[in-house]
Design a protein around this motif. Sequence first.
Motif, PDB file in Angstrom:
ATOM      1  N   ASP A 121      63.117   9.881 -29.145  1.00 53.28           N
ATOM      2  CA  ASP A 121      63.035   9.447 -27.705  1.00 53.28           C
ATOM      3  C   ASP A 121      61.417   9.513 -27.113  1.00 53.28           C
ATOM      4  O   ASP A 121      61.396   8.676 -26.259  1.00 53.28           O
ATOM      5  N   PHE A 122      60.820  10.200 -27.786  1.00 50.07           N
ATOM      6  CA  PHE A 122      59.538  10.201 -27.036  1.00 50.07           C
ATOM      7  C   PHE A 122      58.787   9.043 -27.204  1.00 50.07           C
ATOM      8  O   PHE A 122      57.770   8.666 -26.396  1.00 50.07           O
ATOM      9  N   PHE A 123      58.821   8.299 -28.299  1.00 49.08           N
ATOM     10  CA  PHE A 123      58.452   6.931 -28.423  1.00 49.08           C
ATOM     11  C   PHE A 123      58.558   5.865 -27.135  1.00 49.08           C
ATOM     12  O   PHE A 123      57.570   5.557 -26.696  1.00 49.08           O
ATOM     13  N   ARG A 124      59.826   5.840 -26.781  1.00 48.28           N
ATOM     14  CA  ARG A 124      60.213   5.333 -25.823  1.00 48.28           C
ATOM     15  C   ARG A 124      59.801   5.700 -24.323  1.00 48.28           C
ATOM     16  O   ARG A 124      59.211   4.854 -23.520  1.00 48.28           O
ATOM     17  N   VAL A 125      59.600   6.953 -24.346  1.00 46.77           N
ATOM     18  CA  VAL A 125      59.098   7.663 -22.857  1.00 46.77           C
ATOM     19  C   VAL A 125      57.602   7.220 -22.770  1.00 46.77           C
ATOM     20  O   VAL A 125      57.071   6.789 -21.861  1.00 46.77           O
ATOM     21  N   TYR A 126      56.718   7.330 -23.963  1.00 45.33           N
ATOM     22  CA  TYR A 126      55.488   7.036 -23.946  1.00 45.33           C
ATOM     23  C   TYR A 126      55.144   5.554 -23.836  1.00 45.33           C
ATOM     24  O   TYR A 126      54.047   5.227 -23.145  1.00 45.33           O
ATOM     25  N   ILE A 127      55.837   4.774 -24.278  1.00 42.61           N
ATOM     26  CA  ILE A 127      55.701   3.341 -24.272  1.00 42.61           C
ATOM     27  C   ILE A 127      55.901   2.811 -22.604  1.00 42.61           C
ATOM     28  O   ILE A 127      55.238   1.988 -21.832  1.00 42.61           O
ATOM     29  N   ASP A 128      57.197   3.507 -22.005  1.00 48.09           N
ATOM     30  CA  ASP A 128      57.461   3.353 -20.698  1.00 48.09           C
ATOM     31  C   ASP A 128      56.285   3.950 -19.695  1.00 48.09           C
ATOM     32  O   ASP A 128      55.932   3.106 -18.697  1.00 48.09           O
ATOM     33  N   SER A 129      55.701   4.970 -20.297  1.00 45.87           N
ATOM     34  CA  SER A 129      54.509   5.523 -19.314  1.00 45.87           C
ATOM     35  C   SER A 129      53.354   4.553 -19.406  1.00 45.87           C
ATOM     36  O   SER A 129      52.704   4.120 -18.505  1.00 45.87           O
ATOM     37  N   ALA A 130      53.192   3.860 -20.584  1.00 42.65           N
ATOM     38  CA  ALA A 130      51.979   2.840 -20.902  1.00 42.65           C
ATOM     39  C   ALA A 130      52.339   1.621 -20.002  1.00 42.65           C
ATOM     40  O   ALA A 130      51.402   1.218 -19.260  1.00 42.65           O
ATOM     41  N   ASN A 131      53.400   1.142 -19.783  1.00 41.48           N
ATOM     42  CA  ASN A 131      53.883   0.014 -19.053  1.00 41.48           C
ATOM     43  C   ASN A 131      53.562   0.314 -17.472  1.00 41.48           C
ATOM     44  O   ASN A 131      53.183  -0.521 -16.598  1.00 41.48           O
ATOM     45  N   TYR A 132      53.912   1.468 -17.171  1.00 43.41           N
ATOM     46  CA  TYR A 132      53.899   1.966 -15.755  1.00 43.41           C
ATOM     47  C   TYR A 132      52.427   1.990 -15.364  1.00 43.41           C
ATOM     48  O   TYR A 132      51.986   1.441 -14.083  1.00 43.41           O
TER      49      TYR A 132
END
Length: 731
Positions: A121-132
Amino acid sequence: MKRILSICFLLFFSGILFCSAQNKATSQPVFLLKGKVVNAADYSPISKVNIEITGKGYTTTNNAGEFVIEARIGDELVVRSDDFKTVYYIIKDQQKITVEVEKVENEAAPISTRSRSANKDFFRVYIDSANYFLKKDAKRSIEYVTKALESVTGKNPTNLQNAVAFETLGDINLQWQLPDLALSNYKQSVNFSPNINTRIKLAKAYMRNGNYQESIQEYKNLLKADLTPYQQVEAYEGLGDNYKATNDAVKSVFNYQKGLDIANQKKISPKITDLNSKIGEAYAKGGAIEEAQTYFENSLTLSKSENKKRAVEEKNKVADFYNQKRDFDREIELRQETLDEIQSMDAEESEDDINSPLTPQRQNYKIANAYVAQDKYQEAIPFLEKSIAEADKKEDLVVQKDATRKLSEIYRDIGDYGKAAESYERYVEVVDELYIKKEQELSQATRFSKEIALRQNRITSLENERKLNESRYKLAFENQELIEKNNKIQKWIIGSLIVIALLLLFTAYTQRKNVQQQKFANNLLALKSLRTQMNPHFIFNALNSVNSFIASNDERAANKYLSEFSQLMRSVLENSEEDFIPLSKEIELLELYVKLEHFRFKDKFDYEVTVDESINVDDFVIPPMLLQPYVENAVWHGLRYKEDKGMLKINFQQKDKETVIITIEDDGIGRKKSKELKTENQKKQKSKGMGNIQKRISILNEMYKDKVDVIVEDAFENEAGTLVRLTLKKD
């Protein structure tokens, strides 16, 4: 006198310099430049190459790789295609040119990462942070994409993960005006997973990079795929944008119109506004002013139903159109409205970018230009002064330069040479400041592009890391026996932890369930308590009515009232222990109660109770005595004090299969006037019936998930009358 003459000479000389600078670029004659684009390897012609004279003309090569375009000596020729690096060429003469290019192969190598014991799930967390951070900090956003790929458990990310990562990189680069990098990212993303939305972004990136033919072809290919209505609109809109950029007004309008037809059919409101506006722009660019005005008026009307920022953008765009049409009065009117709305916008809605047209300094400057176009110099001066002040405050040197120069020219034209010279001196200072700032911006942009490219190289270097990790895995297999022993111990520990965790979860679940049961039981007790309070309250009010009849020596009326009252009491007591009763019983009880109140106040009001025939009143249940206090309030506090005869309406209407709307409406004196008529003692006492009802509804909604909703409001605009709207759900 000498000072005035020197100023005039200075202004005359600066005017000559300005005119010579303006005419220098256009002094060269226009000619038809012929050329050919070939592959350097085998001299084979290359078709559909984008040929562009920077800021002027555009064309493409034919099947023989040849092109013809209007040009001047000194113009910059740009040769651009997805198959090779962009070529820039300064035209030196009128001779035919041959451009040799080297084709490159674009391959998307799968990105691999080292294994780590992180959760997937860390992959999605980091991608969400990138989008933020996408719009705030490009470098930090790219770092999060890198971390996302590094966080993947196992040897390689999946194709979907790679596709998401590169799509995010493309979004970052497109946001920060790096369309060439965005193109590469989107193509890699599509190679991993040909997602429709990513392909649409790829087509947009092609257009932003000036690769119009590639963009057009990608949009055409998309239209052959299975698209949603919104995606179809985006594809036709993209085609229209490309054709408009290449000055093909007919094809541009054709594609915009097809997109608009779909948007109207499927009621895609934002796109309807955008496409009306873009069709207006295309018509205006092609010189069809009347058609353009029709679509601009449509977009202006439609934008008012959207958010304030969108409406302001459209007003500014339509104002530009009226400027082109030379309808300066209408332009000024729209810009004044735009200026007022910009100043009233919230901080979140307002535009921080000084390059945006939606800034006070730019709007004031354009209003001044409209006045100047009508030779209304005195009216233009205040707006130029406002523009200069606002631009100086927000460090918008471009607008400050233009407005200061324009102000100097106006003072010169009206004969105020002193102020003209003063404004011109300030203009020269601003030009110097702007030159320094532009140099700094160019330097910063170059450094920024390099830093972004370097950070992206970290992602491509992950492949090399993968190879290094594979050698580590081989060494790990040699120690397999030792690992297996450790695994047995770890399994025992993990098993023990799992058992403990399950016990803790079971304990937590049991406690939570007990708490919920206790809470439910408490709510039931509270409801029962409130019901027991309702009955004495109701009986007390009814006995007051009987007392009034006895006091007036009307024994027959009192006997009749007591007979009806006893029947009502029997129904109330029968239902007093029930949490819910059928809606049919509540209607019977309510009709009996209203009949009793009407018996007493015949000269004060009439009433009607209507029940929608489509309602199956036995399918819906309602807490007993829920409606009676609202009817009682209508009679005792609204209709009773009315001078003429009033009307009480009770209506049961079915909204849908699961919902019934109950309205209790009276045309009495209203809540405000009723409050004014209360004595000081009455004001100190809270309504027992209404208080209980509010508590019951609150508890019921908590227990049964918003089963009952009540709205009490004035029935008429003059604050007379009261309307109670109660929404009752079946489940």
